[in-house]
Enzyme design. Structure first.
Site, mmCIF file in Angstrom:
data_model
loop_
_atom_site.group_PDB
_atom_site.id
_atom_site.type_symbol
_atom_site.label_atom_id
_atom_site.label_comp_id
_atom_site.label_asym_id
_atom_site.label_seq_id
_atom_site.Cartn_x
_atom_site.Cartn_y
_atom_site.Cartn_z
ATOM 1 N N ASP A 370 99.374 5.122 3.231
ATOM 2 C CA ASP A 370 98.443 6.217 2.948
ATOM 3 C C ASP A 370 99.061 7.198 1.951
ATOM 4 O O ASP A 370 100.275 7.303 1.819
ATOM 5 C CB ASP A 370 98.078 6.961 4.241
ATOM 6 N N GLU A 371 98.194 7.914 1.283
ATOM 7 C CA GLU A 371 98.564 9.087 0.485
ATOM 8 C C GLU A 371 99.719 8.850 -0.488
ATOM 9 O O GLU A 371 100.598 9.689 -0.624
ATOM 10 C CB GLU A 371 98.926 10.255 1.421
#
Ligand SMILES: *[C@@H]1O[C@H](CO)[C@@H](O)[C@H](O)[C@H]1NC(C)=O
Ligand SMILES: *[C@@H]1O[C@H](CO)[C@@H](O)[C@H](O)[C@H]1NC(C)=O
Ligand SMILES: *[C@@H]1O[C@H](CO)[C@@H](O)[C@H](O)[C@H]1NC(C)=O
Ligand SMILES: *[C@@H]1O[C@H](CO)[C@@H](O)[C@H](O)[C@H]1NC(C)=O
Ligand SMILES: *[C@@H]1O[C@H](CO)[C@@H](O)[C@H](O)[C@H]1NC(C)=O
Ligand SMILES: *[C@@H]1O[C@H](CO)[C@@H](O)[C@H](O)[C@H]1NC(C)=O
Ligand SMILES: *[C@@H]1O[C@H](CO)[C@@H](O)[C@H](O)[C@H]1NC(C)=O
Ligand SMILES: *[C@@H]1O[C@H](CO)[C@@H](O)[C@H](O)[C@H]1NC(C)=O
Length: 601
Positions: A370-371
């Site tokens: 993620d991210e």
């Protein structure tokens, strides 16, 4: 004898949480004694013999007559590093836990009756004679570490007015779920003993979703093994079957890796705030004993800054300040370099150490994803670019290497949605994709043919709404007033309960939504508040996952039905030593349906 269908507006709510698929009960009081024997037989012992004809010759009979003891924790923390429990051990433990719950962790339900309520009279009472437990089929090999869908968790429970109890299931884990429901039929009497006011009872129950989990971040704050076990206990008591341990992140690396001891020695907040290899094995064992599969996540390539504390050469953009927000979502920035054979060698060594220790207890390994902020690779000397066209093939290679090794170790990879939806990576069809950003993302993942976990942050991020943990300089303080976080407001239980994991997913893809998780990110949560941050809001998610977001009529589940049951579940959690928050005043549960708006019977 009166048979009531689950009645919404009785004072005594007869809660079973999550609500069973089919549940009928009466109003006869039966008592249960500490000496009540729990007898059980497993299909594994009998081949093709039919249970309907009774306990014929050839059954191996088990009788659990273990006494109630004080120190349950030490009993359950069996030191048997590296080996998962068998179905027999899981049932044996569940029977033990059932007795502990009924006789030692119960509560007097005054909050669910009017002020003048009197408890049932203990004289002339009928006692439950035996609890018969039958496992109808052989457990699959992976009973303690299933892939989604391989274990039948359904159970049937029958409690007669005469005091006979039978619990049947097709698997040992189904028995665990049935015994949890069994405990929720009983109340403590203020003069001692335990009774159910609900006989006779008939339940048939089966979960709607295969994957029902809590995700706990133990990197932003450290949680002791006991804190994690208590959270697993609560999850299991809500019939959740997955515990996602987000065990490392940018801020600390608390997991001991014996082949790379410097990782936790330097990356943990304190050298002693570490899960040793033994702790990790015990935690996985502890979870699997309750039919909960612990899924380990080592988030990468972002969220890895804590690796820089021992291996600075592997991490790009480490702790960029003060303009960190150009390079990461949260300080300290840092990402594994994307075109580095040193990173490959490091990950190979890390996985070679860790994956074999995961394998006995799980079928999954979560590599996060993620991210990832592309600008971090501007500061990566192996890439020096933030251009998608340059980065994307490198990310593909990165994930291919990782996933090949995970598969070779016998595990199934799990990733966050960005790897598929933002990076457009080609993932193996086996990869389970965990969504967090939107209902549309769940639908897109399913449309690409992947199994998907739901958990939209607007509903199931339990950290939201506490306000910012960042401090603002006076020059920008005004424009950030009143300092709300990105996912405010606080997701109260009703909001959690209003989430449908299938929302927006076309009917033909809904089978790919195998469940979801409620998430406890820990920037502002530590052992002091973790119980009340997760419970009972996690219970609201658990009911959606077990029972579905729609009731038997296909309508959204009613808060008016759920609230008194959730209040009772909260009392049960508190009785089990979990600091769950109240959701309403006793007045509301004592007086019946008075704390509501919009209901006109
Ligand atoms: C409790 O009070 C209610 C309302 O005043 C009354 O109807 C009921 O009979 C009382 N029950 C008992 C057990 O005294
Ligand atoms: C218990 O049973 C005895 C004998 O049948 C009877 O005399 C007594 O009233 C009963 N007590 C209660 C509280 O029902
Ligand atoms: C067990 O499996 C049978 C057949 O597969 C199914 O009919 C039943 O509902 C399952 N669950 C229980 C508790 O028997
Ligand atoms: C109830 O259990 C008792 C003792 O275990 C047994 O003798 C009796 O037949 C059972 N009754 C029914 C209706 O199954
Ligand atoms: C990756 O590294 C290799 C040498 O290790 C280099 O030849 C190649 O250009 C690099 N790729 C990128 C996109 O920088
Ligand atoms: C990529 O980096 C350049 C600076 O080299 C910057 O101007 C640009 O905004 C960055 N792109 C993105 C999408 O952040
Ligand atoms: C993935 O595809 C989308 C839509 O085609 C595009 O906007 C995005 O830049 C792509 N991402 C990468 C890393 O190539
Ligand atoms: C039912 O819940 C969904 C969200 O899952 C919501 O969009 C919808 O408006 C609700 N329907 C009713 C009738 O309240």
């Amino acid at each position: 004898m009166i048979i009531l269908w689950v009645s919404l507006f009785t004072y005594l709510v007869s809660a079973i949480w999550p609500v069973p698929k089919e549940y009928k009960h009466g109003d006869t009081v039966l008592w249960i004694s500490k000496d009540t024997s729990f007898d059980w037989a497993g299909a594994g012992d009998v081949g093709t013999l039919k249970f309907q004809s009774g306990y014929e010759y050839g059954f191996r009979m088990h009788s659990n007559t273990q006494p109630i003891v004080q120190d349950e924790q030490s009993r359950r923390r069996v030191k048997r590093t590296g080996e998962a429990p068998t179905g027999d051990e899981i049932i044996d433990n569940a029977i033990y836990a059932t007795k502990q719950t009924i006789f030692k962790k119960n509560f007097v339900p005054w909050k669910f009756h009017p002020r003048n309520w009197t408890e049932p009279n203990a004289q002339n009472s009928t006692y439950i004679s035996t609890v018969k437990i039958e496992v109808l089929q052989d457990d699959p090999q992976d009973i303690a570490k299933p892939l989604a869908g391989t274990i039948d968790e359904s159970y049937a429970l029958e409690l007669t007015e005469g005091g006979n109890v039978s619990i049947t299931a097709n698997s040992s884990v189904g028995i665990v779920r049935g015994l949890v429901s069994f405990t929720q039929l009983f109340y403590e009497h203020s003069e001692g003993g335990a009774y159910t006011p609900l006989a006779p009872v008939t339940i048939f129950d089966v979960p709607v979703f295969q994957h029902r989990g809590i995700n706990l971040d133990v990197s932003r704050n450290f949680f002791s093994v006991k804190d994690i076990e208590r959270t697993i206990d609560a999850a299991a008591y809500n019939k959740m079957n997955r515990f996602h341990l987000h065990v490392t992140d940018a801020q600390s690396w608390p997991l001991e890796i014996p082949a790379l001891p410097e990782l936790s020695a330097k990356g943990a907040y304190r050298p002693e705030l570490v899960y040793t290899a033994e702790d990790f094995a015990n935690l996985q064992y502890y979870a699997s004993m309750q039919g909960v599969e612990l899924i380990t996540e080592i988030d990468m390539p972002g969220h890895t800054s804590s690796i820089a504390l021992s291996h600075p050469e592997l991490i790009a953009a480490y702790n960029v300040q003060p303009d960190w927000n150009t390079y990461c979502a949260e300080p300290p920035c840092g990402t594994l370099k994307l075109n580095s054979s040193n990173v490959d060698d490091f990950l190979k060594k890390l996985f070679d150490d860790l994956l074999p220790r995961v394998l006995p207890f799980s079928s999954y390994f979560h590599t996060g994803g993620d991210e990832v902020n592309k600008n971090a690779y501007l500061k990566d000397d192996t890439v020096n670019s933030n251009d998608s066209a340059t980065l994307q093939p490198l990310m593909q290679k990165f994930i291919d290497r990782n996933h090949d090794q995970i598969r070779a170790a016998g595990l199934t990879p799990v990733v966050w949605e960005e790897m598929l939806l933002d990076w457009n990576l080609t993932l193996g069809s086996d990869v389970l994709v965990q969504s967090w950003q939107s209902d549309e993302a769940v639908a897109q993942i399913a449309a690409k043919g992947h199994k998907v976990l739901a958990g939209n942050y607007n509903y199931w991020y339990l950290d939201c709404g506490k306000g910012q943990w960042l401090n603002f300089d006076p020059s920008v303080s005004g424009q950030n007033w009143p300092y709300e976080d990105y996912c405010a407001p606080f997701h109260n239980w009703r909001l959690v309960y209003s989430y449908d994991p299938l929302s927006g997913v076309p009917a033909e893809h809904q089978n790919l939504v195998i469940g979801g998780e409620a998430h406890m990110w820990a920037e502002q949560t530590d052992p002091m508040n973790v119980d009340r941050m997760i419970w009972p809001r996690g219970s609201a998610a658990a009911e959606i996952l077990w029972s579905g977001a729609k009731d038997a009529d296909g309508k959204n589940r009613s808060q008016i039905d759920a609230a008194p049951r959730l209040s009772e579940m909260r009392e049960r959690l508190v009785a089990r030593g979990i600091g769950a928050e109240p959701i309403q005043m006793p007045y509301c549960t004592m007086e019946g349906n008075v704390c509501q708006l919009g209901y006109h019977p």
